[in-house]
Write a protein that holds these residues in place. Structure first.
Motif, short mmCIF file in Angstrom:
data_model
loop_
_atom_site.label_atom_id
_atom_site.label_comp_id
_atom_site.label_asym_id
_atom_site.label_seq_id
_atom_site.Cartn_x
_atom_site.Cartn_y
_atom_site.Cartn_z
N GLY A 41 0.86 -1.33 -0.02
CA GLY A 41 -0.06 -0.12 -0.06
C GLY A 41 1.07 1.07 0.08
N CYS A 42 0.19 2.31 -0.58
CA CYS A 42 0.82 3.69 -0.64
C CYS A 42 1.27 4.28 0.53
CB CYS A 42 -0.03 4.30 -1.63
SG CYS A 42 -0.43 3.80 -3.04
N LYS A 43 0.34 4.18 1.53
CA LYS A 43 0.61 5.17 2.65
C LYS A 43 1.71 4.90 3.51
CE LYS A 43 -2.35 6.89 6.55
NZ LYS A 43 -3.74 6.94 7.07
N ILE A 44 2.09 3.63 3.63
CA ILE A 44 3.43 3.35 4.25
C ILE A 44 4.66 3.96 3.62
CG2 ILE A 44 5.14 1.47 4.54
CD1 ILE A 44 2.68 -0.56 4.86
N PHE A 45 4.55 3.94 2.19
CA PHE A 45 5.64 4.61 1.72
C PHE A 45 5.69 6.24 1.49
CE2 PHE A 45 5.42 0.32 0.52
CZ PHE A 45 6.99 -0.17 0.73
N VAL A 46 4.53 6.81 1.70
CA VAL A 46 4.53 8.27 1.82
C VAL A 46 4.98 8.54 3.04
CG1 VAL A 46 2.99 10.10 2.11
CG2 VAL A 46 2.49 8.56 0.21
#
Length: 195
Positions: A41-46
């Motif tokens: 998922g994207c939120k972790i990497f943001v």
């Protein structure tokens, strides 16, 4: 660069060498973080990107050791890749007409690239401590971190069945050629922004 050179008691060439670590960090992380973003998922990497940049900005304001500075520069490159993996993918997963959001994101990146040298020049003209430019960026990141973590991100891997079938039909050789071409474009874009 001159302020860092004086702070580190090193020639400008050494400062340039440290700055090159950003490109190395980006190169190392792009392929890895893109795949991981699809899985987790994207939120972790943001968040990973913002926290990494926060460490970079706060560290660079105070570090005196060239090796640690080089490590921080590599971390900044990784942070950039993490943000790319998280933000661009988020817009894609939102679907609909979010292509305009990618353009808006690029506009903010360009405005930051325009404003940062002006802020640095203003700080230098006022004979202020060079680290304020790093501290200001860190403050903006903390505000972003708080605001973005209040938002709900789209569920990961929301590609339609039709898109998934199209991707499966592309031969491995064409995927490799596309990856090399897009990586070359990304490298060119990075070098162009560093000028």
């Amino acid at each position: 660069m001159l302020a860092l050179s004086q702070h580190w008691h090193s020639p400008l060439a050494t400062v340039s060498y440290v700055i090159s670590g950003i490109g190395i960090g980006r190169f190392i992380a792009y392929f890895i973080l893109g795949n991981l973003s699809d899985r987790f998922g994207c939120k972790i990497f943001v968040n990973l990107g913002m926290i990494s940049y926060l460490i970079f900005f706060l560290g660079m304001a105070f570090v005196t050791n060239i090796k640690i500075a080089y490590f921080l520069a590599i971390l900044a490159g990784i942070a950039n890749s993490a943000l790319d993996a998280g933000t661009y993918t988020t817009f894609l997963e939102m679907g609909g007409t979010q292509g305009s959001a990618n353009v808006l994101l690029k506009a903010f990146i360009s405005s930051g690239e325009f404003l940062l040298p002006l802020v640095v020049a203003m700080i230098e003209a006022q004979k202020m401590w060079y680290g304020w430019s790093f501290i200001l960026a860190a403050i903006i990141l903390v505000i972003n971190l708080v605001l973005l973590n209040r938002q709900k991100f789209p569920p990961r891997n929301q590609a339609s069945e039709r898109e998934a079938n199209i991707i499966k039909q592309i031969s491995p050789i064409k995927k490799i050629i596309a990856s090399i071409g897009l990586s070359g474009y990304g490298y060119y874009d990075f070098i162009h922004t560093m000028d």
